[in-house]
Design an enzyme around this catalytic site. Structure first.
Site, PDB file in Angstrom:
ATOM      1  N   GLY A  88      97.173  58.093  33.453  1.00  0.00           N
ATOM      2  CA  GLY A  88      98.037  57.649  34.543  1.00  0.00           C
ATOM      3  C   GLY A  88      98.036  56.140  34.702  1.00  0.00           C
ATOM      4  O   GLY A  88      97.385  55.414  33.946  1.00  0.00           O
ATOM      5  N   HIS A 145     134.187  68.370  22.848  1.00  0.00           N
ATOM      6  CA  HIS A 145     133.663  69.379  21.931  1.00  0.00           C
ATOM      7  C   HIS A 145     133.633  68.813  20.525  1.00  0.00           C
ATOM      8  O   HIS A 145     134.559  68.138  20.130  1.00  0.00           O
ATOM      9  CB  HIS A 145     134.547  70.627  21.968  1.00  0.00           C
ATOM     10  CG  HIS A 145     134.093  71.701  21.025  1.00  0.00           C
ATOM     11  ND1 HIS A 145     133.001  72.492  21.312  1.00  0.00           N
ATOM     12  CD2 HIS A 145     134.555  72.077  19.813  1.00  0.00           C
ATOM     13  CE1 HIS A 145     132.823  73.340  20.303  1.00  0.00           C
ATOM     14  NE2 HIS A 145     133.737  73.110  19.386  1.00  0.00           N
ATOM     15  N   LYS A 171     109.601  53.300  22.435  1.00  0.00           N
ATOM     16  CA  LYS A 171     110.820  53.944  21.950  1.00  0.00           C
ATOM     17  C   LYS A 171     111.147  53.502  20.523  1.00  0.00           C
ATOM     18  O   LYS A 171     111.684  54.288  19.725  1.00  0.00           O
ATOM     19  CB  LYS A 171     111.990  53.646  22.870  1.00  0.00           C
ATOM     20  CG  LYS A 171     112.302  54.767  23.813  1.00  0.00           C
ATOM     21  CD  LYS A 171     111.456  54.835  25.041  1.00  0.00           C
ATOM     22  CE  LYS A 171     110.258  55.712  25.032  1.00  0.00           C
ATOM     23  NZ  LYS A 171     109.453  55.635  26.235  1.00  0.00           N
ATOM     24  N   GLU A 217      94.123  68.184  28.229  1.00  0.00           N
ATOM     25  CA  GLU A 217      94.745  68.101  29.555  1.00  0.00           C
ATOM     26  C   GLU A 217      93.930  68.932  30.531  1.00  0.00           C
ATOM     27  O   GLU A 217      93.559  70.064  30.246  1.00  0.00           O
ATOM     28  CB  GLU A 217      96.203  68.595  29.481  1.00  0.00           C
ATOM     29  CG  GLU A 217      96.859  68.922  30.795  1.00  0.00           C
ATOM     30  CD  GLU A 217      96.937  67.743  31.762  1.00  0.00           C
ATOM     31  OE1 GLU A 217      97.214  66.614  31.301  1.00  0.00           O
ATOM     32  OE2 GLU A 217      96.710  67.957  32.962  1.00  0.00           O
ATOM     33  N   ASP A 220     106.892  49.504  40.683  1.00  0.00           N
ATOM     34  CA  ASP A 220     105.706  50.362  40.680  1.00  0.00           C
ATOM     35  C   ASP A 220     104.761  50.042  41.838  1.00  0.00           C
ATOM     36  O   ASP A 220     104.151  50.940  42.411  1.00  0.00           O
ATOM     37  CB  ASP A 220     104.931  50.192  39.363  1.00  0.00           C
ATOM     38  CG  ASP A 220     105.685  50.770  38.181  1.00  0.00           C
ATOM     39  OD1 ASP A 220     106.789  51.296  38.389  1.00  0.00           O
ATOM     40  OD2 ASP A 220     105.160  50.683  37.056  1.00  0.00           O
ATOM     41  N   ILE A 262     103.066  59.753  28.815  1.00  0.00           N
ATOM     42  CA  ILE A 262     102.625  58.666  27.934  1.00  0.00           C
ATOM     43  C   ILE A 262     101.803  59.232  26.774  1.00  0.00           C
ATOM     44  O   ILE A 262     102.007  58.883  25.608  1.00  0.00           O
ATOM     45  CB  ILE A 262     101.813  57.627  28.747  1.00  0.00           C
ATOM     46  CG1 ILE A 262     102.713  56.968  29.787  1.00  0.00           C
ATOM     47  CG2 ILE A 262     101.193  56.591  27.810  1.00  0.00           C
ATOM     48  CD1 ILE A 262     101.982  56.060  30.760  1.00  0.00           C
TER      49      ILE A 262
END
Lengths: 476, 581
Positions: A273, A446, A54, A206, A314, A187
């Protein structure tokens, strides 16, 4: 040195599951020991995952925004990238956070041991320190929080440092002119975004027919459109059949329905993965059951098949997300305290920190369709949001998946800048069982992007203020 | 696997029942939907169907027992291995794991070009073609605006029926109307979760249907309908149900095979209960803090009525539920049977002679509570009169004899029509008193309750909208209701909503009596036996048939002069037949 030590609670793994578990255990009066083999606590998340990525994505976003600003009359010139200082920023961010955890550990009286722990039996760990010394520790309750590791298929593991996993890519070794990203999951897209902003020509390969499998396609579409501009190539339904190291780079053999081709890249990021980290540390010496995919079997109280051991994060099942691990940590300590905690969360937010960001929680439209579930879906396009206009980012979309009878919000999906922060409201709505009217009749400031959630909710039973669609989602 | 079949909710507000009859015994083989026992509630008898298939191992109750909702009734050795212990899975998005280097990731059948056609139409889902057959739960759809719950009026299908998409499967009653519920699924009905008289919320499961994977059916749906967060509790071997191996697992598109073992509970671990797991319905709408409190108190959130918008359950709802359960009568344990605390305790009668104790059944208990409340609340006055029904009775007898096949017109049926006329002239008799606001609640409907004496006690079925029915219709309805009342086959909905009540003891005898107002109504009319009397008419003695009327009323709502006017109007209309019709 060898010795015998005993603790009430021992936590193996100091990531976003392990350290909150240690904190909560200590806060409830357990004598707690936190074991992690890393130099600093925080696990993958802080050291090699969420946080450093990040920091780099923030830099990438700035680069893009500076470029976009030229269209509104602000010209800054091309960015000068000092890679050492950028790495330094990343390292400083990570350091301050892991340092914070160390401080919080000692403030709570938690003993932190830097060692690799291996189970001898259900209540004993052998601890091997980096200096080669070993000792054992026994405990009443153990919490396994060993996390996950990037998957590196043997096909790609050719022993060349130019082929990296996510950990390697986050080191930012250089800015390759040509980067191949294998895997169009979150990722790969996040790190691809970083390298593309820094100047790399990024190609994403992909295997399936779309990026970010699992996400609703209408949320992926705006992202894919922008990535198509920023990346050199996005090759879907394409397989990398092999990698070969040459002096000029890594040559990849690509296969798709049009046949086979070869392309050469300066670096390759393998992001296909992650797998649970459940082998090589003696779990077989306990009664813990590990399933075919490597996950430790747990119940809703995080109890494993071994009465002395709990598992979280995990290693204890999908989704492999830091915030899920943290929630499970608290459930685990509730279980130790025999409090009525339970992992019964209905909305685990999924967030992809690309630009635009994607975020969703609860039921997705794709899941509803697959399960034949009767739902109402309303979409509010950000082109109708004043705030999105001021940001010159109108590609976003906010959608609600609602149960028809009582209009309960079952799921929310958002794509657009800021989606990661916006999803918090959606999680609360799903978790509390809010109805569309609850969202529509709560005042949203707003001008903010959060108004799009309110307006999407209005679309469930009427017309959004800033959109008019005759007979849109309204049902008979 | 042996399962315990527990007593499910019988109707709204009913917390315990008396077991009237047991229809099965150990060794019996039962199928889903078998009626295993009959229970008595305050007002009606209900048949209890068991949704399980198997062999009855043990019957845990006996006739006469008073048992609370949720009490175990039977132990059943189940034949179908329904894996109802699978943990419920939270709906979680999938983003990680080996998601991209693999080939079997679920291919999304989108993208449709028109992104704004906002409706998840599952009818054309490409993935469905692979499915052989699947099981869906058909939930009660929204009936009309603002209706959150309904009474089941009639169930039109039973297990084993094959239905086409669009078949009307049941009729439900809302406050306003009866609605037919169409089922959009085609297939074979596996089980029916409702029965007539049930009070259910929108979204409640009605049927479990094994759908036909026929393209013509147009609606092949996966077994996981209901909610993403569910593993189906119905046993559905051929359907591709997700493995419940991980409590937090997602419907992961991973190629790796998943083991299907449910998590076991290791010995010696903590003891929190999983109150809201293990069911096939969407999770109750309650936030985490509420769910935690419910687990702590052992409350099944599905039993709790949510007070917030959309039926959301808040912490206060759980507290109210627990309080009401604690305050509820505990069956036959002591003086709580009626909830009425006697002013002084009873003496030991055996010192005076032999006694026998006989328990009040539900109907008597409920009547006792209602009458007690009415007597304490309402300042009663009874106004008597004699109506000259000579001509009316003659006309009635003549009609009955001439029309043996028509519904038998009784004095009660005529009285209902006469009362409606009087109520229209004096609307306050058709009201309730709201002492909190200081208002009469004047009812614009004319639902007349008629007290019916049955072997089990007094019940009051209600004839609705008597102003819109002629005397023949009223008579026909009355005879049907009375017949079913005696056979204890009235639905609770048929005993609600009266605006005025009539009680006729004429068939038995007596000259007059003081009926007690059926609170929150404000008046009740009692009829005694008509008697021939000699009356003076224009100086001559004539024989007339005089019918004694006894009008009890709430003196707070009605003053004495008005009561006299009401009864004069009523008895006048019985004498002057033209006022009647």
């Amino acid at each position: 040195m060898s010795g015998q030590q005993h603790a009430q609670v021992v936590i193996l793994g100091g990531g976003p599951g392990g350290y909150p578990a240690a904190f909560a255990a200590a806060d409830h009066g357990f004598q707690t020991v936190l074991i992690d083999e890393g130099e600093h606590p925080g696990g993958v998340c802080l050291n090699r995952g969420c946080i450093p990525s990040k920091a780099l994505l923030h830099a990438a976003k700035l680069i893009h925004e500076v470029r976009e600003a030229a269209e509104w009359g602000l010209t800054f010139g091309d960015p000068q990238i000092d890679l050492d200082r950028l790495r330094g920023f990343r390292t400083q961010v990570v350091g301050s956070l892991t340092g914070g955890i160390e401080q919080l550990c000692s403030a709570r009286g938690i003993e932190r041991i830097q060692a690799r722990g291996t189970f001898v039996d259900s209540t004993t760990l052998k601890l091997a320190s980096a200096d080669g010394s070993t000792r054992t520790i026994t405990f009443d309750h153990g919490i396994v929080a060993t996390g996950s590791l990037p998957v590196m298929p043997g096909l790609f593991d050719i022993g060349d440092s130019r082929v990296m996993d996510s950990t390697g890519a986050l080191q930012l070794p250089d800015i390759p002119s040509r980067l191949l990203v294998i895997g169009g999951g979150y990722i790969g897209l996040e790190l691809g975004t970083v390298y593309a902003a820094l100047g790399s020509a990024v190609t994403v390969v992909e295997m399936t027919d779309g990026l970010l499998p699992g996400a609703d396609r209408d949320l992926v579409r705006p992202l894919q459109k922008i990535l198509t501009q920023r990346f050199t190539d996005i090759l879907l339904k394409t397989r990398v059949a092999g990698l070969t190291a040459t002096d000029s780079g890594i040559t990849a053999r690509l296969e798709n329905e049009n046949g086979e081709s070869e392309q050469t890249f300066d670096r390759v990021l393998v992001s296909v993965g992650r797998r649970p980290n459940s082998s090589g540390f003696g779990l077989e010496q306990t009664q813990v059951h590990v399933d075919d995919r490597g996950f430790i079997r747990v119940d809703r109280h995080q109890r494993t098949d071994d009465p002395h051991l709990l598992a979280i994060g995990d290693v204890a099942g999908e989704p492999m997300l830091a915030h899920k691990a943290t929630r499970e940590a608290h459930v685990a300590i509730d279980t130790l305290l025999e409090e009525p905690g339970q992992f019964d969360c209905r909305a685990i937010p999924a967030v992809v920190f690309t630009d635009p960001e994607l975020a969703w929680c609860g039921l997705t439209e794709t899941e509803a369709k697959a399960q034949g579930q009767d739902v109402v879906v309303t979409r509010f396009p950000w082109a109708a949001s004043g705030r999105a206009r001021t940001l010159a980012r109108t590609e976003g979309l906010t959608k609600l998946i609602v149960e028809p009878a009582k209009q309960r919000v079952l799921g929310v999906g958002i794509v657009g800048p800021g989606a990661a922060e916006m999803i918090a409201e959606a999680v609360l709505a799903v978790e509390l069982g809010a109805t569309a009217r609850d969202l529509a009749e709560s005042i949203h400031a707003h001008p903010t992007l959060s108004e799009t959630i309110m307006e999407a909710a209005e679309g469930v039973f009427g017309q959004p203020t800033h959109q008019y669609k005759p007979r849109s989602a309204k049902r008979k | 696997m042996t399962i315990e079949f527990k007593l499910q909710e019988v109707s709204e507000g009913v917390e315990s029942v008396d077991i009237a009859e047991i229809r099965v015994q150990p060794g019996d083989v039962i199928t889903p939907g078998t009626v295993v026992c009959e229970v008595e509630t305050d007002k009606a008898v209900a048949e209890i169907e068991c949704p399980h298939a198997g062999t009855v191992k043990e019957v845990l109750v006996s006739p006469g027992d008073t048992v609370p909702i949720g009490a175990p009734l039977l132990l059943i050795e189940e034949t179908a291995a329904a894996d109802s212990d699978a943990p419920q899975e939270p709906a979680t998005p999938e983003i990680s794991t080996a998601d991209s280097g693999t080939s079997s990731v679920s291919a999304d059948s989108e993208p449709a070009a028109a992104a704004d056609t906002a409706s998840a139409d599952a009818g054309t889902d490409a993935a469905s073609s692979e499915q052989s057959a699947s099981v869906v739960e058909f939930l009660l759809p929204a009936v009309s605006e603002d209706v959150t719950s309904v009474d089941v009026a009639e169930v039109l299908v039973s297990p084993g029926d094959r239905i086409a998409a669009g078949t009307v499967v049941c009729e439900v009653e809302t406050d306003k109307a009866v609605a037919e519920i169409e089922c959009p699924h085609a297939g074979t009905i596996e089980s029916v979760h409702i029965k007539a008289g049930d009070h259910i919320d929108i979204g409640a499961p009605l049927l479990t249907i094994r759908t036909v994977p026929d393209a013509a059916a147009g609606d092949p749906k996966d077994s996981q309908s209901g909610s993403a967060a569910q593993t189906p509790a119905v046993s559905s071997p051929p359907s591709p149900a997700p493995s419940p191996a991980q409590p937090v697992s997602v419907p992961a598109p991973s190629p790796a095979s998943q083991t299907a073992a449910a998590p076991i509970r290791p010995a010696g671990s903590g003891g929190a209960n999983d109150a809201d797991v293990n069911t096939a319905h969407p999770p109750p709408p309650a936030g985490p803090a509420t769910r935690r409190l419910a687990r702590k108190l052992g409350v099944d959130l599905r039993q709790v009525t949510g007070s917030a918008r959309g039926g959301r359950i808040v912490i206060e709802d759980v507290e109210v539920y627990v309080r009401s359960r604690l305050a509820a009568p505990q069956g036959r344990s002591g003086s709580l049977a009626t909830g009425i605390v006697p002013a002084t305790s009873l003496p030991d009668f055996s010192q005076f002679g032999p006694v026998e104790r006989e328990p009040l059944n539900k109907i008597y208990r409920a009547a006792a509570v209602g009458l007690h409340e009415s007597w304490l609340t309402i300042p009663h006055v009874t106004q008597h009169d004699l109506a000259d029904v000579t001509e009316l009775e003659t006309a009635r007898r003549r009609y009955v004899q001439a029309n043996p096949n028509a519904p038998k017109i009784t004095m009660t049926a005529i009285m209902i029509k006469a009362v409606v006329g009087a109520l229209k002239a004096f609307p306050r008799f058709n009201s309730s008193l709201d002492m909190e606001t200081g208002e009469w609640v004047i009812k614009k409907y004319y639902h007349i309750g008629v007290a019916v004496d049955t072997p089990k006690g007094l019940v009051v079925p209600v004839i609705r909208n008597c102003d819109q029915k002629n005397v023949l219709q009223v008579a026909a309805e009355l005879s049907d209701l009375a017949e079913r009342a005696r056979n204890r086959r009235l639905k609770p909905s048929e005993m609600r909503g009266a605006s005025f009540t009539i009680t006729n003891l004429g068939g038995i005898g007596g000259t007059s009596f003081t009926p007690i107002v059926n609170y929150p109504e404000v008046a009740i009319l009692g009829l005694s036996r008509g008697q021939k009397q000699l009356r003076l008419e224009n100086g001559e003695l004539v024989e007339r048939i005089m019918l004694p009327l006894s009008l009890s009323y709430d003196h707070r709502a009605i003053n004495g002069a008005d009561a006299a006017r009401f009864i004069v109007k009523l008895s006048g209309s019985l004498t002057n037949l033209f006022e009647l019709f």
